[in-house]
Structures are given as structure tokens and as C-alpha cells.
Motif scaffolding. Structure first.
Motif, PDB file in Angstrom:
ATOM      1  N   LYS A  38       0.833  -1.208   0.000  1.00 58.64           N
ATOM      2  CA  LYS A  38       0.000   0.000   0.000  1.00 58.64           C
ATOM      3  C   LYS A  38       0.869   1.259   0.000  1.00 58.64           C
ATOM      4  O   LYS A  38       0.804   2.085   0.919  1.00 58.64           O
ATOM      5  N   CYS A 105      -4.419  -0.109 -11.900  1.00 53.99           N
ATOM      6  CA  CYS A 105      -4.812   0.710 -10.738  1.00 53.99           C
ATOM      7  C   CYS A 105      -4.306   2.137 -10.848  1.00 53.99           C
ATOM      8  O   CYS A 105      -4.086   2.806  -9.834  1.00 53.99           O
ATOM      9  N   ALA A 204     -14.691   3.636  -7.434  1.00 57.59           N
ATOM     10  CA  ALA A 204     -13.464   3.741  -6.627  1.00 57.59           C
ATOM     11  C   ALA A 204     -13.750   3.913  -5.143  1.00 57.59           C
ATOM     12  O   ALA A 204     -12.819   3.939  -4.335  1.00 57.59           O
ATOM     13  N   THR A 205     -15.036   4.010  -4.784  1.00 61.76           N
ATOM     14  CA  THR A 205     -15.383   4.220  -3.375  1.00 61.76           C
ATOM     15  C   THR A 205     -15.454   2.906  -2.603  1.00 61.76           C
ATOM     16  O   THR A 205     -15.669   2.913  -1.381  1.00 61.76           O
ATOM     17  N   GLY A 206     -15.308   1.771  -3.287  1.00 59.61           N
ATOM     18  CA  GLY A 206     -15.378   0.477  -2.607  1.00 59.61           C
ATOM     19  C   GLY A 206     -16.784   0.003  -2.328  1.00 59.61           C
ATOM     20  O   GLY A 206     -17.000  -0.858  -1.474  1.00 59.61           O
ATOM     21  N   SER A 224     -10.856  -5.222  -1.107  1.00 61.19           N
ATOM     22  CA  SER A 224     -11.185  -3.854  -1.517  1.00 61.19           C
ATOM     23  C   SER A 224     -10.272  -2.822  -0.872  1.00 61.19           C
ATOM     24  O   SER A 224     -10.209  -1.682  -1.331  1.00 61.19           O
ATOM     25  N   ASP A 225      -9.567  -3.201   0.199  1.00 60.28           N
ATOM     26  CA  ASP A 225      -8.639  -2.254   0.826  1.00 60.28           C
ATOM     27  C   ASP A 225      -7.189  -2.663   0.585  1.00 60.28           C
ATOM     28  O   ASP A 225      -6.296  -2.355   1.375  1.00 60.28           O
ATOM     29  N   CYS A 228      -4.801  -2.111  -4.927  1.00 59.02           N
ATOM     30  CA  CYS A 228      -5.435  -1.335  -5.996  1.00 59.02           C
ATOM     31  C   CYS A 228      -6.163  -0.110  -5.437  1.00 59.02           C
ATOM     32  O   CYS A 228      -6.155   0.955  -6.042  1.00 59.02           O
ATOM     33  N   ASP A 229      -6.783  -0.273  -4.281  1.00 57.35           N
ATOM     34  CA  ASP A 229      -7.392   0.875  -3.621  1.00 57.35           C
ATOM     35  C   ASP A 229      -6.330   1.904  -3.277  1.00 57.35           C
ATOM     36  O   ASP A 229      -6.516   3.109  -3.508  1.00 57.35           O
ATOM     37  N   THR A 232      -5.194   3.697  -6.520  1.00 59.97           N
ATOM     38  CA  THR A 232      -6.209   4.625  -7.014  1.00 59.97           C
ATOM     39  C   THR A 232      -6.232   5.902  -6.186  1.00 59.97           C
ATOM     40  O   THR A 232      -6.371   7.012  -6.723  1.00 59.97           O
ATOM     41  N   ARG A 233      -6.078   5.767  -4.875  1.00 57.14           N
ATOM     42  CA  ARG A 233      -6.060   6.942  -4.007  1.00 57.14           C
ATOM     43  C   ARG A 233      -4.840   7.825  -4.271  1.00 57.14           C
ATOM     44  O   ARG A 233      -4.930   9.053  -4.241  1.00 57.14           O
ATOM     45  N   SER A 247     -15.280   7.262 -10.831  1.00 56.40           N
ATOM     46  CA  SER A 247     -16.253   6.196 -10.545  1.00 56.40           C
ATOM     47  C   SER A 247     -17.401   6.314 -11.535  1.00 56.40           C
ATOM     48  O   SER A 247     -18.479   6.831 -11.212  1.00 56.40           O
TER      49      SER A 247
END
Length: 330
Positions: A38, A105, A204-206, A224-225, A228-229, A232-233, A247
């Protein structure tokens, strides 16, 4: 009163015997070791991305030879691209061109790493593909990928009629394909004949059921966390993740071209794909949804020899051929 959640007991999921040996091997692979990474900055993502490029450089010549295509570096609209040309192009496809947006991502797969899906599409379809090597962090952040995709598309429209253009991509590339359609409406440029968003990162908000049902089941995205999350962030750089350009499922899909969407029963983005399909259908768009047995996120891109991979590209090619070259009525 309805339950707000459902407790599911721990269980083992066998590899399905209803798929090819090649796909069984992919489905039975361990969880992607990168999923726990991450990085919080573009600079921290760069060595991971660079390693993927080096790996791709070794595999790409073999893939290109197998797919019987040539690859040429070029520039379009000030953006780096690769032009992938099949050795044999049928007469009906000589005027047709496809634009590809790669996955990763928004922080991975530049340069040669951007090309496997584009090479497979060119090889299996017999249609020329322009792969967009859009900018990623730390070089650039949102909306760089979208801007680069739009710049290539606008440049192509100077020489190719819109009814002869198709746009496709998987994962972030699928999200970008959809975002480009939204941007095209704002920019008032003509839509392409057809699109193929594969397992699109459309939310992208999960949000979405399969972020929960397929968590730790999808052996590519895993959670989801996960990575790739995080990627994207970093790309979003503080921008609102619910913006339809990040999104697209929250955008107005009225007037979109026909679309074929691809996903799998173990895909973390199964719901992302299903929700886009429903939005398109509700907007009156001819949209096909293909869900493949046992596949995690984008597994159809992992082995070009697998029957399932050939089937995916055959379905997309047939859908493209149905619409490419068809003059739109006013």
C-alpha cells in the motif's frame, strides 16, 4: 426488520473442474503477494511499476510472435502510444482502429507492461490497436490518464471516422473507457462505434456486493482495501473518489455506444461490472454481460493459450464486428 449483514462460516473453495487445465492453474494460484502493498506516494509506487516493465520486456516478444503482430512506438496528440498491427487484416477491418487503455490501478503498467491486452486483441481480432501509454504517478496524477486517452482519441478522429473506432480496456482501463465516454459528452465529440470495458474499476469508493462476497476469494485483487485501492487513491491525489470520472457508475450513460462487459464469478469487481451493465441497460444501450466460471479479476489476460481467453476475445471481436463500420443514424 431486514438483516444489515449476513455471517458466513469459514469454508474452502475447490478449484472448479468446469474450466480448462490452464484456467484451473490460474484459479488455484496463491493470493497475489502484491495485494498487501500500500505505497502512499507515486515515488513509492515507481520501483514496483518499473519491475513490471522489465518483466514485460522479456515476455512481450514471445507474445507478439504468437499473436502474429508488430509493435511500433509512436506519439499521438502529444501522448506516447504503441501501434499494434496484425500481420493479416481482413478487408472489412482495414479502416477500423481500436484504442486500448491498460489496467494497473492507475499507478502500474507503463511502457511495454501496458501492451499484453492490446497485443492479444490485435492478434485475436485482426484489427489494428493503438495502446495508450498514459501518464501515471509520480509523473502525473488525476486526470492525466483520462486527458491522455482523450487526446489520442481526438487525434485519431482527425483521420478515422467515429463509426470505425472501438475503445476497450480492463480494470483501470475499463474505468477509463467509461470515463472517456462521459468526457466525450462534455467535450461534444462523437462517440465511437463500440466499447468493451472489462471488469471495469467503475466505483473507486469500494461500494458493491462483490467487494464483500469475493473478498479473499479473488486471488488477483484479493481485497477492496488492498494495493489497488491504495494505488487509485494515490492517483486521485485528494480528488473526490465518487466523481463519475473516477467512478463512472455514478455518471449518466445516456447516449453511450454499445458495450460488451467481461468479468468472472470470483472477480472482486463482479459487482462493479454488473452495476455498469444495469446502468447501460437502463439507459437503453445495447450492452452484453459475459461472466466466466471461476475467474478472478482479469484472469482472461493471464494466459493467451487458455480456451477461456480465446473465447473472451472471440466474443469481444464478434461484438465489435457487429458495430464497427455501421454509420449511426441522426
Amino acid at each position: 426488520m431486514a438483516q444489515t449483514s449476513l455471517k458466513v462460516p469459514a469454508r474452502e473453495l475447490p478449484v472448479p473442474t468446469t474450466v480448462s487445465p490452464q484456467m484451473q492453474k490460474l484459479i488455484g494460484a496463491p493470493l497475489n503477494p502484491e495485494w498487501v502493498l500500500k505505497p502512499a506516494t507515486g515515488e513509492e509506487w515507481k520501483p514496483i511499476s518499473d519491475a513490471r516493465v522489465e518483466a514485460a520486456k522479456k515476455r512481450l516478444p514471445v507474445l507478439a510472435e504468437r499473436m502474429k503482430v508488430t509493435i511500433e512506438k509512436s506519439m499521438m496528440g502529444g501522448v506516447k502510444v504503441y501501434i499494434i498491427t496484425p500481420q493479416t487484416i481482413a478487408a472489412k477491418n482495414r479502416d477500423h482502429v481500436l484504442i486500448n487503455l491498460h489496467g494497473g490501478c492507475y499507478v502500474l503498467n507503463p511502457q511495454e507492461a501496458a501492451l499484453p491486452e492490446a497485443v492479444m486483441m490485435a492478434g485475436f481480432s485482426g484489427i489494428k490497436v493503438i495502446a495508450v501509454d498514459y501518464r501515471i504517478p509520480p509523473e502525473a496524477y488525476y486526470p492525466a490518464a483520462l486527458d491522455d486517452g482523450m487526446a489520442v482519441w481526438k487525434e485519431l478522429l482527425k483521420t478515422v471516422k467515429p463509426e470505425n473506432i472501438g475503445i476497450f480496456g480492463t480494470s483501470a482501463g475499463g474505468g477509463l473507457t467509461l470515463a472517456m465516454m462521459l468526457q466525450a459528452k462534455t467535450d461534444n465529440i462523437p462517440m465511437p462505434a463500440v466499447i468493451a470495458p472489462g471488469s471495469p474499476m467503475s466505483d473507486a469508493t469500494g461500494t458493491g456486493d462483490s467487494f464483500y462476497t469475493n473478498a479473499m476469494v479473488d486471488n488477483v485483487f484479493v481485497s477492496s482495501d488492498g494495493f489497488c485501492d491504495a494505488g487509485t487513491r494515490v492517483y486521485a491525489n485528494g480528488h473526490d473518489l465518487s466523481d463519475p470520472l473516477l467512478s463512472p457508475v455514478y455518471g449518466d450513460m445516456t447516449g453511450f455506444p454499445p458495450a460488451i462487459l467481461t468479468t468472472g464469478t470470483r472477480d472482486l469487481l463482479l459487482s462493479n461490472t454488473v452495476r455498469v451493465h444495469r446502468k447501460l441497460r437502463q439507459a437503453g444501450i445495447d450492452a452484453a454481460l459475459h461472466v466466466y466460471e471461476g475467474q478472478s479479476h482479469g484472469l482472461y489476460l493471464r494466459d493467451e493459450t487458455a480456451p477461456e481467453t480465446k473465447e473472451v476475445f472471440a466474443e469481444i471481436t464478434a461484438f465489435f464486428n457487429r458495430y464497427l463500420g455501421q454509420k449511426k443514424s441522426d
